[in-house]
Design a protein around this motif. Structure first.
Motif, PDB file in Angstrom:
ATOM      1  N   ASP A 151       1.137  -1.452  -0.096  1.00  0.00           N
ATOM      2  CA  ASP A 151      -0.036   0.176  -0.203  1.00  0.00           C
ATOM      3  C   ASP A 151       0.953   0.932  -0.077  1.00  0.00           C
ATOM      4  OD1 ASP A 151       0.515  -0.295   2.265  1.00  0.00           O
ATOM      5  OD2 ASP A 151      -0.699   0.158   3.731  1.00  0.00           O
ATOM      6  N   GLU A 152       2.327   1.263   0.120  1.00  0.00           N
ATOM      7  CA  GLU A 152       2.901   2.011   0.470  1.00  0.00           C
ATOM      8  C   GLU A 152       3.256   3.077  -1.323  1.00  0.00           C
ATOM      9  OE1 GLU A 152       3.617   4.992   3.109  1.00  0.00           O
ATOM     10  OE2 GLU A 152       1.747   3.200   3.682  1.00  0.00           O
ATOM     11  N   ASP A 153       3.365   1.707  -1.375  1.00  0.00           N
ATOM     12  CA  ASP A 153       3.659   1.674  -3.348  1.00  0.00           C
ATOM     13  C   ASP A 153       3.096   2.089  -4.095  1.00  0.00           C
ATOM     14  OD1 ASP A 153       6.706   1.759  -2.114  1.00  0.00           O
ATOM     15  OD2 ASP A 153       6.540  -0.603  -2.041  1.00  0.00           O
ATOM     16  N   ILE A 154       1.029   1.945  -3.850  1.00  0.00           N
ATOM     17  CA  ILE A 154       0.335   2.322  -4.721  1.00  0.00           C
ATOM     18  C   ILE A 154       1.108   4.359  -5.372  1.00  0.00           C
ATOM     19  CG2 ILE A 154      -2.231   3.088  -5.651  1.00  0.00           C
ATOM     20  CD1 ILE A 154      -2.313   1.160  -2.831  1.00  0.00           C
ATOM     21  N   THR A 155       0.422   4.004  -6.870  1.00  0.00           N
ATOM     22  CA  THR A 155       0.614   5.052  -7.516  1.00  0.00           C
ATOM     23  C   THR A 155      -0.576   5.199  -8.402  1.00  0.00           C
ATOM     24  OG1 THR A 155       1.760   4.408  -9.614  1.00  0.00           O
ATOM     25  CG2 THR A 155       3.585   5.451  -7.621  1.00  0.00           C
ATOM     26  N   ALA A 156      -0.478   7.157  -8.464  1.00  0.00           N
ATOM     27  CA  ALA A 156      -1.745   7.337  -9.142  1.00  0.00           C
ATOM     28  C   ALA A 156      -1.584   8.476 -10.136  1.00  0.00           C
ATOM     29  CB  ALA A 156      -3.045   7.314  -8.269  1.00  0.00           C
ATOM     30  N   THR A 157      -1.868   8.770 -11.870  1.00  0.00           N
ATOM     31  CA  THR A 157      -1.818   9.492 -12.756  1.00  0.00           C
ATOM     32  C   THR A 157      -3.362   9.518 -13.478  1.00  0.00           C
ATOM     33  OG1 THR A 157      -0.713   7.585 -14.841  1.00  0.00           O
ATOM     34  CG2 THR A 157       1.255   8.849 -13.173  1.00  0.00           C
ATOM     35  N   TYR A 158      -2.321  11.423 -13.975  1.00  0.00           N
ATOM     36  CA  TYR A 158      -4.589  11.205 -14.550  1.00  0.00           C
ATOM     37  C   TYR A 158      -3.972  12.272 -15.687  1.00  0.00           C
ATOM     38  CZ  TYR A 158      -8.760  13.109 -15.923  1.00  0.00           C
ATOM     39  OH  TYR A 158     -10.092  13.311 -16.115  1.00  0.00           O
ATOM     40  N   ASN A 159      -3.963  11.197 -17.587  1.00  0.00           N
ATOM     41  CA  ASN A 159      -3.634  11.950 -18.243  1.00  0.00           C
ATOM     42  C   ASN A 159      -4.960  12.018 -19.596  1.00  0.00           C
ATOM     43  OD1 ASN A 159      -1.365  13.527 -20.010  1.00  0.00           O
ATOM     44  ND2 ASN A 159      -0.822  11.719 -20.283  1.00  0.00           N
ATOM     45  N   ASN A 160      -5.575  12.868 -20.116  1.00  0.00           N
ATOM     46  CA  ASN A 160      -5.781  13.079 -21.360  1.00  0.00           C
ATOM     47  C   ASN A 160      -7.377  11.978 -20.264  1.00  0.00           C
ATOM     48  OD1 ASN A 160      -4.467  14.297 -22.881  1.00  0.00           O
ATOM     49  ND2 ASN A 160      -3.442  12.602 -23.022  1.00  0.00           N
ATOM     50  N   GLY A 161      -7.776  12.276 -19.594  1.00  0.00           N
ATOM     51  CA  GLY A 161      -9.568  11.490 -19.463  1.00  0.00           C
ATOM     52  C   GLY A 161      -8.314  10.518 -18.349  1.00  0.00           C
ATOM     53  N   ILE A 162      -7.854   9.762 -18.232  1.00  0.00           N
ATOM     54  CA  ILE A 162      -7.467   8.386 -18.174  1.00  0.00           C
ATOM     55  C   ILE A 162      -7.272   8.408 -16.411  1.00  0.00           C
ATOM     56  CG2 ILE A 162      -6.399   6.394 -18.129  1.00  0.00           C
ATOM     57  CD1 ILE A 162      -9.046   6.885 -20.499  1.00  0.00           C
ATOM     58  N   LEU A 163      -7.032   7.703 -15.123  1.00  0.00           N
ATOM     59  CA  LEU A 163      -6.410   7.512 -14.630  1.00  0.00           C
ATOM     60  C   LEU A 163      -5.731   6.258 -14.576  1.00  0.00           C
ATOM     61  CD1 LEU A 163      -6.233   8.366 -12.037  1.00  0.00           C
ATOM     62  CD2 LEU A 163      -8.315   7.021 -10.993  1.00  0.00           C
ATOM     63  N   GLN A 164      -4.978   6.463 -14.108  1.00  0.00           N
ATOM     64  CA  GLN A 164      -4.066   4.792 -14.324  1.00  0.00           C
ATOM     65  C   GLN A 164      -3.416   4.956 -12.468  1.00  0.00           C
ATOM     66  OE1 GLN A 164      -2.064   3.863 -17.118  1.00  0.00           O
ATOM     67  NE2 GLN A 164      -0.250   3.199 -16.031  1.00  0.00           N
ATOM     68  N   VAL A 165      -4.110   3.594 -11.915  1.00  0.00           N
ATOM     69  CA  VAL A 165      -3.698   3.204 -10.304  1.00  0.00           C
ATOM     70  C   VAL A 165      -2.551   1.681 -10.865  1.00  0.00           C
ATOM     71  CG1 VAL A 165      -3.992   2.845  -7.812  1.00  0.00           C
ATOM     72  CG2 VAL A 165      -5.627   4.660  -9.881  1.00  0.00           C
ATOM     73  N   THR A 166      -1.322   2.163 -10.375  1.00  0.00           N
ATOM     74  CA  THR A 166      -0.815   0.950 -10.387  1.00  0.00           C
ATOM     75  C   THR A 166      -0.015   0.311  -8.789  1.00  0.00           C
ATOM     76  OG1 THR A 166       0.724   1.998 -12.200  1.00  0.00           O
ATOM     77  CG2 THR A 166       2.080  -0.139 -11.194  1.00  0.00           C
ATOM     78  N   LEU A 167      -0.533  -0.616  -8.713  1.00  0.00           N
ATOM     79  CA  LEU A 167      -1.018  -1.873  -7.447  1.00  0.00           C
ATOM     80  C   LEU A 167       0.840  -2.681  -7.310  1.00  0.00           C
ATOM     81  CD1 LEU A 167      -3.613  -0.761  -7.728  1.00  0.00           C
ATOM     82  CD2 LEU A 167      -4.113  -0.733  -5.420  1.00  0.00           C
ATOM     83  N   PRO A 168       1.551  -2.225  -6.330  1.00  0.00           N
ATOM     84  CA  PRO A 168       2.720  -3.846  -6.732  1.00  0.00           C
ATOM     85  C   PRO A 168       1.870  -4.483  -5.780  1.00  0.00           C
ATOM     86  CG  PRO A 168       3.229  -0.931  -6.258  1.00  0.00           C
ATOM     87  CD  PRO A 168       2.222  -1.315  -5.674  1.00  0.00           C
ATOM     88  N   VAL A 169       1.977  -5.956  -6.087  1.00  0.00           N
ATOM     89  CA  VAL A 169       1.755  -7.226  -5.507  1.00  0.00           C
ATOM     90  C   VAL A 169       3.177  -7.668  -4.440  1.00  0.00           C
ATOM     91  CG1 VAL A 169       0.795  -9.766  -5.168  1.00  0.00           C
ATOM     92  CG2 VAL A 169       0.246  -8.408  -7.235  1.00  0.00           C
ATOM     93  N   VAL A 170       2.691  -7.596  -3.415  1.00  0.00           N
ATOM     94  CA  VAL A 170       3.772  -7.918  -2.042  1.00  0.00           C
ATOM     95  C   VAL A 170       4.386  -9.172  -2.606  1.00  0.00           C
ATOM     96  CG1 VAL A 170       3.561  -8.921  -0.232  1.00  0.00           C
ATOM     97  CG2 VAL A 170       2.274  -7.005  -0.374  1.00  0.00           C
ATOM     98  N   THR A 171       5.387  -9.508  -2.916  1.00  0.00           N
ATOM     99  CA  THR A 171       5.525 -11.148  -4.209  1.00  0.00           C
ATOM    100  C   THR A 171       5.246 -12.047  -2.266  1.00  0.00           C
ATOM    101  OG1 THR A 171       7.595 -10.629  -3.196  1.00  0.00           O
ATOM    102  CG2 THR A 171       7.092 -10.353  -5.336  1.00  0.00           C
ATOM    103  N   GLY A 172       4.885 -13.776  -3.106  1.00  0.00           N
ATOM    104  CA  GLY A 172       4.819 -14.888  -2.364  1.00  0.00           C
ATOM    105  C   GLY A 172       4.125 -14.971  -1.719  1.00  0.00           C
ATOM    106  N   THR A 173       3.290 -13.684  -1.881  1.00  0.00           N
ATOM    107  CA  THR A 173       1.778 -13.802  -1.110  1.00  0.00           C
ATOM    108  C   THR A 173       0.682 -14.132  -1.943  1.00  0.00           C
ATOM    109  OG1 THR A 173       0.977 -11.739  -1.241  1.00  0.00           O
ATOM    110  CG2 THR A 173       1.928 -11.710   0.204  1.00  0.00           C
TER     111      THR A 173
END
Length: 122
Positions: free
Chosen positions: A89-111
Motif C-alpha cells: 500500500d505504500e507503493d501505490i501510484t496514480a496518474t491522470y492524463n487525457n481523461g484516463i486515471l491509471q493506478v498501479t498497485l504492486p503485489v507483495v511477492t510470495g503472498t
C-alpha cells in the motif's frame, strides 16, 4: 400491437441520463503483470484535484465529483475494486492524463491469493 422501439425507450422522452439505466459499463481495464495490478479508468471531464483515490483493507475506492455551473448539473463517478492479493500500500501510484486515471498497485511477492474456488455443479 407491440412498440417497435427498444424496451428501454420509455426513458428517451424523460430527462434521465441514459447511463442511469445502462448495465455492464466498461469504463475501466484491470490486469496483472510483472507482480503488479494496473487499473486504467476512463474519467473524461474531471480535473485531477476533483478525483480521490483511497486504499483500505484490499479495496481501492475511486471517486470524483464536479459541478457543471453552465448546465446546473453535478457530475459524479464512484467505483470500488477489491483485490485478491496483498498489495504494497505504500507503493501505490496514480496518474491522470487525457481523461484516463491509471493506478498501479504492486503485489507483495510470495503472498497467496485470498478466497476460495467455488465448484460448478451440472
Amino acid at each position: 400491437m407491440l412498440p417497435d422501439r427498444p424496451a428501454n425507450s420509455w426513458t428517451q422522452g424523460l430527462d434521465f441520463p441514459s447511463q442511469l439505466f445502462a448495465t455492464g459499463s466498461n469504463d475501466y481495464e484491470l490486469y496483472e503483470e510483472d507482480d503488479e495490478f494496473v487499473l486504467s479508468v476512463e474519467m473524461p471531464g474531471f480535473d485531477p484535484e476533483e478525483i480521490t483515490v483511497t486504499w483500505d483493507d484490499s479495496i481501492l475506492d475511486v471517486a470524483a465529483e464536479r459541478e457543471d455551473e453552465t448546465r446546473g448539473r453535478r457530475k459524479t463517478y464512484h467505483r470500488r475494486f477489491r483485490f485478491p492479493k496483498s498489495v504494497e500500500d505504500e507503493d501505490i501510484t496514480a496518474t491522470y492524463n487525457n481523461g484516463i486515471l491509471q493506478v498501479t498497485l504492486p503485489v507483495v511477492t510470495g503472498t497467496p491469493t485470498t478466497g476460495k474456488e467455488i465448484p460448478i455443479q451440472s
